[in-house]
Every structure is written in C-alpha cells, then in structure tokens.
Write a protein that holds these residues in place. Structure first.
Motif, PDB file in Angstrom:
ATOM      1  N   ASP A 237       0.842  -1.213   0.000  1.00  0.00           N
ATOM      2  CA  ASP A 237       0.000   0.000   0.000  1.00  0.00           C
ATOM      3  C   ASP A 237       0.871   1.254   0.000  1.00  0.00           C
ATOM      4  O   ASP A 237       0.576   2.226  -0.696  1.00  0.00           O
ATOM      5  N   ILE A 238       1.945   1.233   0.811  1.00  0.00           N
ATOM      6  CA  ILE A 238       2.785   2.430   0.939  1.00  0.00           C
ATOM      7  C   ILE A 238       3.439   2.757  -0.401  1.00  0.00           C
ATOM      8  O   ILE A 238       3.442   3.908  -0.837  1.00  0.00           O
ATOM      9  N   ASP A 239       3.972   1.719  -1.082  1.00  0.00           N
ATOM     10  CA  ASP A 239       4.581   1.948  -2.401  1.00  0.00           C
ATOM     11  C   ASP A 239       3.570   2.596  -3.335  1.00  0.00           C
ATOM     12  O   ASP A 239       3.883   3.556  -4.037  1.00  0.00           O
ATOM     13  N   ASP A 240       2.328   2.067  -3.331  1.00  0.00           N
ATOM     14  CA  ASP A 240       1.285   2.613  -4.214  1.00  0.00           C
ATOM     15  C   ASP A 240       0.978   4.072  -3.872  1.00  0.00           C
ATOM     16  O   ASP A 240       0.824   4.906  -4.762  1.00  0.00           O
ATOM     17  N   LEU A 241       0.900   4.387  -2.552  1.00  0.00           N
ATOM     18  CA  LEU A 241       0.547   5.751  -2.124  1.00  0.00           C
ATOM     19  C   LEU A 241       1.657   6.754  -2.464  1.00  0.00           C
ATOM     20  O   LEU A 241       1.382   7.918  -2.745  1.00  0.00           O
ATOM     21  N   ILE A 242       2.920   6.283  -2.440  1.00  0.00           N
ATOM     22  CA  ILE A 242       4.021   7.183  -2.824  1.00  0.00           C
ATOM     23  C   ILE A 242       3.980   7.381  -4.338  1.00  0.00           C
ATOM     24  O   ILE A 242       4.082   8.497  -4.843  1.00  0.00           O
ATOM     25  N   GLU A 243       3.767   6.259  -5.024  1.00  0.00           N
ATOM     26  CA  GLU A 243       3.715   6.277  -6.501  1.00  0.00           C
ATOM     27  C   GLU A 243       2.644   7.247  -7.008  1.00  0.00           C
ATOM     28  O   GLU A 243       2.896   8.049  -7.895  1.00  0.00           O
ATOM     29  N   ASP A 244       1.438   7.207  -6.397  1.00  0.00           N
ATOM     30  CA  ASP A 244       0.356   8.060  -6.932  1.00  0.00           C
ATOM     31  C   ASP A 244       0.325   9.448  -6.267  1.00  0.00           C
ATOM     32  O   ASP A 244      -0.612  10.220  -6.469  1.00  0.00           O
ATOM     33  N   GLY A 245       1.355   9.762  -5.474  1.00  0.00           N
ATOM     34  CA  GLY A 245       1.480  11.130  -4.945  1.00  0.00           C
ATOM     35  C   GLY A 245       0.658  11.417  -3.690  1.00  0.00           C
ATOM     36  O   GLY A 245       0.653  12.544  -3.204  1.00  0.00           O
ATOM     37  N   THR A 246      -0.026  10.396  -3.141  1.00  0.00           N
ATOM     38  CA  THR A 246      -0.823  10.633  -1.915  1.00  0.00           C
ATOM     39  C   THR A 246       0.110  10.939  -0.754  1.00  0.00           C
ATOM     40  O   THR A 246      -0.149  11.821   0.066  1.00  0.00           O
ATOM     41  N   ILE A 247       1.210  10.196  -0.678  1.00  0.00           N
ATOM     42  CA  ILE A 247       2.236  10.472   0.338  1.00  0.00           C
ATOM     43  C   ILE A 247       3.287  11.357  -0.325  1.00  0.00           C
ATOM     44  O   ILE A 247       3.824  10.996  -1.379  1.00  0.00           O
ATOM     45  N   SER A 248       3.551  12.532   0.286  1.00  0.00           N
ATOM     46  CA  SER A 248       4.513  13.448  -0.324  1.00  0.00           C
ATOM     47  C   SER A 248       5.334  14.134   0.770  1.00  0.00           C
ATOM     48  O   SER A 248       5.158  13.859   1.962  1.00  0.00           O
ATOM     49  N   GLY A 249       6.214  15.022   0.359  1.00  0.00           N
ATOM     50  CA  GLY A 249       7.001  15.850   1.289  1.00  0.00           C
ATOM     51  C   GLY A 249       7.681  15.050   2.386  1.00  0.00           C
ATOM     52  O   GLY A 249       8.236  13.963   2.141  1.00  0.00           O
ATOM     53  N   GLY A 250       7.626  15.598   3.605  1.00  0.00           N
ATOM     54  CA  GLY A 250       8.308  14.984   4.748  1.00  0.00           C
ATOM     55  C   GLY A 250       7.798  13.597   5.081  1.00  0.00           C
ATOM     56  O   GLY A 250       8.463  12.829   5.785  1.00  0.00           O
ATOM     57  N   MET A 251       6.597  13.266   4.578  1.00  0.00           N
ATOM     58  CA  MET A 251       6.053  11.940   4.870  1.00  0.00           C
ATOM     59  C   MET A 251       6.766  10.843   4.061  1.00  0.00           C
ATOM     60  O   MET A 251       6.732   9.683   4.432  1.00  0.00           O
ATOM     61  N   ILE A 252       7.423  11.246   2.949  1.00  0.00           N
ATOM     62  CA  ILE A 252       8.124  10.229   2.150  1.00  0.00           C
ATOM     63  C   ILE A 252       9.310   9.621   2.918  1.00  0.00           C
ATOM     64  O   ILE A 252       9.347   8.409   3.130  1.00  0.00           O
ATOM     65  N   PRO A 253      10.286  10.461   3.388  1.00  0.00           N
ATOM     66  CA  PRO A 253      11.373   9.837   4.158  1.00  0.00           C
ATOM     67  C   PRO A 253      10.885   9.089   5.396  1.00  0.00           C
ATOM     68  O   PRO A 253      11.434   8.054   5.775  1.00  0.00           O
ATOM     69  N   LYS A 254       9.813   9.615   6.006  1.00  0.00           N
ATOM     70  CA  LYS A 254       9.288   8.960   7.213  1.00  0.00           C
ATOM     71  C   LYS A 254       8.771   7.555   6.881  1.00  0.00           C
ATOM     72  O   LYS A 254       9.082   6.582   7.572  1.00  0.00           O
ATOM     73  N   THR A 255       7.990   7.443   5.803  1.00  0.00           N
ATOM     74  CA  THR A 255       7.447   6.118   5.464  1.00  0.00           C
ATOM     75  C   THR A 255       8.548   5.199   4.921  1.00  0.00           C
ATOM     76  O   THR A 255       8.489   3.995   5.098  1.00  0.00           O
ATOM     77  N   ARG A 256       9.569   5.806   4.281  1.00  0.00           N
ATOM     78  CA  ARG A 256      10.703   4.975   3.813  1.00  0.00           C
ATOM     79  C   ARG A 256      11.429   4.348   5.022  1.00  0.00           C
ATOM     80  O   ARG A 256      11.825   3.194   4.986  1.00  0.00           O
ATOM     81  N   CYS A 257      11.614   5.142   6.086  1.00  0.00           N
ATOM     82  CA  CYS A 257      12.239   4.605   7.316  1.00  0.00           C
ATOM     83  C   CYS A 257      11.370   3.482   7.862  1.00  0.00           C
ATOM     84  O   CYS A 257      11.875   2.446   8.307  1.00  0.00           O
TER      85      CYS A 257
END
Ligand SMILES: Nc1ncnc2c1ncn2[C@@H]1O[C@H](COP(=O)(O)OP(=O)(O)O)[C@@H](O)[C@H]1O
Ligand SMILES: CC(=O)N[C@@H](CCC(=O)OP(=O)(O)O)C(=O)O
Length: 299
Positions: A237-257
């Motif tokens: 789900d997280i990969d999909d949300l980053i891919e479609d731009g739902t997760i952006s900005g500071g939330m990207i490094p956070k979810t990557r961690c």
C-alpha cells in the motif's frame, strides 16, 4: 450510582491495558519524539509520563528525539542562515556546532530531565557515546526538471547511519535506565554528523529487533487523497501511495524509514499524532489505537 459507574469505567480502561502489557513485556519499543511536539509544555510532560509508565510495566522504551525547530531558533538568534534540501538541513561546520549544541545539549537534557522529574531514570546519549552510531556522509543528487543533467548538492556534515553498536543500549535495557538518543553520529574521521531523527529511529529499531517503532508527528497519521485517516497499511500500500502522490514531502522519508524497519524485522510501525496528549499510551495499551499502523503484510 453515578460514582459507581465512573469507578467501573475506570476499571474497564485499566483492564483493557492488561493483554497489551502481557504481550509487550520485555519487548523493545523505539519511540521517535519530533521537535514539533516539543514546543508544547503539556505534550512534553504527557510524553515523559508515558515513557515512565512503559518502563515501569516492563517494556523497554528507547527514545530518539529530533529538534529541527529548536536548531532553527538558535541559528536564527546567531544570524546563521539555514536551508533544507529534500528534507535534510544543509550543515556546514558552523551549523554542525549549533546542531550538536542543541540536539546533544539543550534538547537531549530537557527530555532526560522531564522523564526524571516524572519518576524515570533517563540517560542521555548522542550517537558518539559508547560508539553507538557511526555515520557516513550523504551525497544528495538533485535532478533538475528542465534538463536531464543531475546536480550534486553537497549537504556538508549530513550523515546516514553506517553502523550501530547497541551494547550501551543492551546494558541500559537490562536496568532501570531509559536511553534518550540525540541523532548525531561519528564519521570515520571522528567528526560529528547531523542525521535525520527518523532515520536514526528506524535503523535503531531494525538493529535492536524492536517489537515496534512509534513515530510521533504533526498529523493524525497517513491521510488518503480525501484527507481521511488510513488506519492500517502494508508495504505494498505504501509503495502505491508514494507512486500516486498521496504520500509526499516529509512523509516520504518517514514512510521509507518505516518500510526499511519492517523489512528489517520490526513487527509494526505506528505513525501517530504527537499533538495528542498521551498518544503513545493510547496507541500501545488501548483497543482502538491512534494513527496509522504499518505492517509488512495484512494480519
Ligand atoms: N499522505 C499524507 N498524510 C499525512 N501527511 C502527509 C502526507 N503527505 C505529506 N504529508 C506531510 O508530511 C508531514 C509530516 O512530515 P514532517 O513535517 O517531516 O514530520 P516531522 O517534523 O514530524 O518529522 C505532514 O505534516 C504533512 O504535511
Ligand atoms: C539532516 C537533518 O535535517 N537533521 C535534522 C535533525 C533533527 C531532526 O530530525 O528533527 P525533527 O525530527 O524535529 O525534524 C535537522 O538538522 O533538523
């Protein structure tokens, strides 16, 4: 009558915690306390009390703190300009001195002292103490959108974690002490490196094989495109949300961690609202929890 019902309700709330305490007893829980949550006095106290309670009921909390806004305030007072590239503070030698002073000194000791005032025994460490965190320099590649050329941006003394020696934490975990860690690592050259606090918390959780990683932030959790809270997500789900731009900005490094920690064996990651009093306690010991729960795969 009224009084009796209130007593029952209180007992219900207390007993709801029992299975969670039994399940997590002896387990390591890494909690990242962000700089934004530290601006509010009441929140700081409620956080400190949650950590003390966790330790007293037999869990092994490890606190990693940030302090971005606090570093910004001192830099401003000193008239030192600062800027961020992809969520990382460009850190020259002068800025590094301020980062070390604020994270390793002011902020670290403030959290240590708060926990101690609420009856805990906190010990403050930077990654340099006990050779806890070795860092290596990050080189940031910034891709210009109008050309295909890449521009290398030198972030200065900004590091990522190259290795962790958890022996100091193992020792503290087997005692009454609660480690409180500032995200500073030592490079091969012995110099200090400024590391994003989420990165440190994620890596520590992985190396310590923590049961949970809890990241306190300034939103209710991960939100969908409509702004609704997503209560449970998996790696896919997280990969999909980053891919479609739902997760952006500071939330990207956070979810990557978070995803790195899950892949590294951490059972669950919780992204929760640090603006809510006792958010950690509610997430750990109540049925509904708060924020977004991230798991490797559906349960
Ligand atoms: N899908 C999303 N859900 C929630 N927050 C998001 C999302 N996408 C981007 N964000 C942004 O990420 C921010 C959290 O990241 P950041 O500011 O780096 O947190 P912290 O300072 O706690 O480390 C939120 O305040 C929000 O602006
Ligand atoms: C490299 C880098 O950007 N380091 C961060 C370290 C502090 C941090 O991560 O603080 P928060 O969790 O409060 O954002 C900084 O200098 O601000």
């Amino acid at each position: 009558m009224m009084q009796q019902r209130t007593a029952h309700q209180i007992a219900d709330v207390l007993i709801e915690a029992l299975p969670y305490i039994q399940r997590f007893k002896g387990k390591t829980i890494v909690v990242k306390f962000g700089g934004n949550a530290m601006i509010d006095e009441a929140l700081k106290h409620s956080f400190a009390r949650d950590i003390v309670l966790m330790k007293l009921v037999g869990l092994n909390p490890i606190v990693v703190h940030g302090g971005g806004p606090q570093i910004g305030q001192l830099l401003e007072k000193l008239n030192i300009k600062t800027r961020f590239v992809d969520g990382m503070r460009v850190t020259d030698s002068e800025t590094m001195d301020v980062v070390e002073m604020v994270l390793g000194g002011l902020v670290n000791k403030e959290i240590v002292s708060l926990i101690n005032r609420h009856g805990g025994k906190a010990i403050g460490l930077t990654g340099k103490d006990g050779d806890l965190i070795r860092a290596k320099k990050i080189t940031q590649k910034k891709y210009a959108t109008d050309t295909l050329d890449s521009e290398i941006i030198d972030l200065g003394y900004v590091g990522e974690v190259s290795s962790i020696d958890p022996s100091a934490l193992d020792m503290l975990g087997h005692s009454d002490f609660i480690p409180v860690i500032a995200p500073i690592g030592a490079g091969e050259d012995g110099r200090s490196y400024n590391i994003n606090a989420d990165l440190v918390a994620g890596k520590l959780a992985e190396v310590l094989k923590a049961e949970k990683l809890i990241l306190l932030t300034n939103t209710v959790g991960i939100l969908d495109k409509q702004g609704e809270l997503l209560t449970g997500l998996t790696l896919k789900d997280i990969d999909d949300l980053i891919e479609d731009g739902t997760i952006s900005g500071g939330m990207i490094p956070k979810t990557r961690c978070a995803t790195d920690a899950l892949k590294g064996g951490v059972n669950s990651v919780h992204i929760i609202d640090g603006r809510v009093e006792h958010a950690v306690l509610l997430e750990l010991f109540t049925d509904q929890g708060v924020g977004t729960l991230l798991l490797s795969r559906p349960r």
